[in-house]
Motif scaffolding. Structure first.
Motif, PDB file in Angstrom:
ATOM      1  N   SER A   1      15.661  11.441 -15.171  1.00 23.82           N
ATOM      2  CA  SER A   1      16.057  11.830 -13.959  1.00 23.82           C
ATOM      3  C   SER A   1      15.231  10.983 -13.378  1.00 23.82           C
ATOM      4  N   LEU A   2      15.625  10.443 -12.460  1.00 27.11           N
ATOM      5  CA  LEU A   2      15.875   9.670 -11.122  1.00 27.11           C
ATOM      6  C   LEU A   2      14.914  10.816  -9.732  1.00 27.11           C
ATOM      7  N   ASN A   3      14.787  11.097  -9.284  1.00 31.68           N
ATOM      8  CA  ASN A   3      15.268  12.657  -8.434  1.00 31.68           C
ATOM      9  C   ASN A   3      13.205  12.154  -7.669  1.00 31.68           C
ATOM     10  N   MET A   4      12.386  12.506  -8.890  1.00 35.52           N
ATOM     11  CA  MET A   4      11.123  11.755  -8.564  1.00 35.52           C
ATOM     12  C   MET A   4      10.877  10.609  -7.596  1.00 35.52           C
ATOM     13  N   VAL A   5      11.845  10.052  -8.046  1.00 33.26           N
ATOM     14  CA  VAL A   5      11.301   8.665  -7.642  1.00 33.26           C
ATOM     15  C   VAL A   5      12.262   8.677  -5.686  1.00 33.26           C
ATOM     16  N   PHE A   6      13.109   9.178  -5.875  1.00 37.25           N
ATOM     17  CA  PHE A   6      13.596   9.708  -4.440  1.00 37.25           C
ATOM     18  C   PHE A   6      12.665   9.762  -3.743  1.00 37.25           C
ATOM     19  N   PHE A   7      12.393  10.837  -4.533  1.00 38.62           N
ATOM     20  CA  PHE A   7      10.682  11.611  -3.130  1.00 38.62           C
ATOM     21  C   PHE A   7       9.439  10.385  -3.078  1.00 38.62           C
ATOM     22  N   GLY A   8       9.374  10.344  -3.543  1.00 36.66           N
ATOM     23  CA  GLY A   8       7.974   8.492  -3.518  1.00 36.66           C
ATOM     24  C   GLY A   8       8.431   7.906  -2.799  1.00 36.66           C
ATOM     25  N   GLY A   9       9.953   7.702  -2.825  1.00 34.05           N
ATOM     26  CA  GLY A   9      11.003   6.227  -1.241  1.00 34.05           C
ATOM     27  C   GLY A   9      10.538   7.436  -0.590  1.00 34.05           C
ATOM     28  N   LEU A  10      10.526   8.725  -0.612  1.00 29.95           N
ATOM     29  CA  LEU A  10      10.505   9.523   0.728  1.00 29.95           C
ATOM     30  C   LEU A  10       9.390   9.006   1.725  1.00 29.95           C
ATOM     31  N   VAL A  11       8.241   9.500   0.279  1.00 31.20           N
ATOM     32  CA  VAL A  11       6.656   8.969   1.053  1.00 31.20           C
ATOM     33  C   VAL A  11       6.765   8.196   1.274  1.00 31.20           C
ATOM     34  N   ALA A  12       6.773   7.488   0.408  1.00 34.25           N
ATOM     35  CA  ALA A  12       6.760   5.926   1.259  1.00 34.25           C
ATOM     36  C   ALA A  12       7.361   5.430   2.531  1.00 34.25           C
ATOM     37  N   GLY A  13       8.237   5.555   2.782  1.00 35.91           N
ATOM     38  CA  GLY A  13       9.302   5.111   3.924  1.00 35.91           C
ATOM     39  C   GLY A  13       9.010   6.276   4.773  1.00 35.91           C
ATOM     40  N   TYR A  14       7.775   7.602   5.153  1.00 37.96           N
ATOM     41  CA  TYR A  14       7.743   8.757   6.028  1.00 37.96           C
ATOM     42  C   TYR A  14       6.475   7.614   6.327  1.00 37.96           C
ATOM     43  N   LEU A  15       5.702   7.511   5.622  1.00 38.43           N
ATOM     44  CA  LEU A  15       4.307   7.230   5.563  1.00 38.43           C
ATOM     45  C   LEU A  15       4.886   5.175   6.811  1.00 38.43           C
ATOM     46  N   ALA A  16       5.369   4.205   5.733  1.00 37.82           N
ATOM     47  CA  ALA A  16       5.334   3.270   6.204  1.00 37.82           C
ATOM     48  C   ALA A  16       6.177   3.463   8.107  1.00 37.82           C
ATOM     49  N   SER A  17       6.957   4.262   7.824  1.00 34.10           N
ATOM     50  CA  SER A  17       7.468   4.428   9.306  1.00 34.10           C
ATOM     51  C   SER A  17       6.357   4.737  10.359  1.00 34.10           C
TER      52      SER A  17
ATOM     53  N   THR B   1       0.761  -1.147   0.049  1.00 36.79           N
ATOM     54  CA  THR B   1       0.006   0.261   0.043  1.00 36.79           C
ATOM     55  C   THR B   1       1.122   1.620   0.175  1.00 36.79           C
ATOM     56  N   TYR B   2       2.360   0.906   1.085  1.00 34.77           N
ATOM     57  CA  TYR B   2       3.114   2.685   0.941  1.00 34.77           C
ATOM     58  C   TYR B   2       3.348   2.834  -0.127  1.00 34.77           C
ATOM     59  N   ALA B   3       4.440   1.508  -0.844  1.00 36.98           N
ATOM     60  CA  ALA B   3       4.756   1.374  -2.214  1.00 36.98           C
ATOM     61  C   ALA B   3       4.425   1.999  -3.542  1.00 36.98           C
ATOM     62  N   LEU B   4       2.909   1.822  -3.021  1.00 36.66           N
ATOM     63  CA  LEU B   4       2.094   2.179  -4.164  1.00 36.66           C
ATOM     64  C   LEU B   4       1.751   3.225  -4.091  1.00 36.66           C
ATOM     65  N   ILE B   5       1.511   3.803  -2.606  1.00 40.50           N
ATOM     66  CA  ILE B   5       1.170   5.531  -2.791  1.00 40.50           C
ATOM     67  C   ILE B   5       2.154   6.259  -2.649  1.00 40.50           C
ATOM     68  N   GLY B   6       3.685   5.984  -2.746  1.00 44.10           N
ATOM     69  CA  GLY B   6       4.607   6.670  -2.849  1.00 44.10           C
ATOM     70  C   GLY B   6       5.577   6.540  -3.848  1.00 44.10           C
ATOM     71  N   GLY B   7       5.216   5.441  -4.910  1.00 43.73           N
ATOM     72  CA  GLY B   7       5.953   4.752  -6.578  1.00 43.73           C
ATOM     73  C   GLY B   7       4.388   5.865  -7.731  1.00 43.73           C
TER      74      GLY B   7
END
Length: 150
Positions: A43-59, A16-22
């Motif tokens: 550019s994978l800059n936005m992929v970093f921020f998607g991972g950031l969002v997913a990590g924040y929500l999951a954590s 769920t969190y991976a899909l939200i961030g991705g």
């Protein structure tokens, strides 16, 4: 007991969190690729921020401290627009001056190798973003300490 049918398609919290961030990073990744002139780089800059969002929500929602697998999955999902670069590979392969049998062997091998490298790198970028997102969740109060009970 094995379940078949729609009830067996339950999505875990990790996905769920991976899909939200991705999925959140997809439009921005596509937009940055489009604004770059749809060239041969992404550019994978936005992929970093998607991972950031997913990590924040999951954590913030999880009890275990390590939720980095969420970021890797979000990175792979966010890196999917990079597969558009395969079109350039196919266009270039048409103009190769090699025998036809070589092209039939080389093109699928190159496509598989490129896909694994791209999605693996995007997953690593998402993983790094989730580490930062998890750290932010602990620093900003997104993750609450467990209450001590009897």
């Amino acid at each position: 007991m094995v379940q078949n049918g729609p009830s067996s398609l339950h999505v875990t919290e990790t996905w769920t969190y991976a899909l939200i961030g991705g999925i959140a990073s997809l439009p921005f990744t596509v937009g940055s690729y489009w604004l770059s002139g749809m060239g041969s780089e992404i550019s994978l800059n936005m992929v970093f921020f998607g991972g950031l969002v997913a990590g924040y929500l999951a954590s913030a929602a999880a009890t275990e401290p390590d939720v980095s697998h969420v970021g890797f999955r979000a990175g792979v999902i966010g890196g999917l627009p990079g597969l558009w670069l395969l079109v350039d590979l196919f266009v270039a392969a048409i103009t190769w001056g090699s025998p036809l049998w070589f092209r039939f062997v080389a093109i699928p091998l190159l496509a598989v190798g490129f896909t694994i490298a791209l999605l693996g790198f995007a997953g690593i970028v998402g993983f790094l973003g989730s580490k930062v997102g998890g750290w932010l969740a602990t620093k900003t109060g997104g993750k609450r300490p467990a209450a001590v009970g009897n």
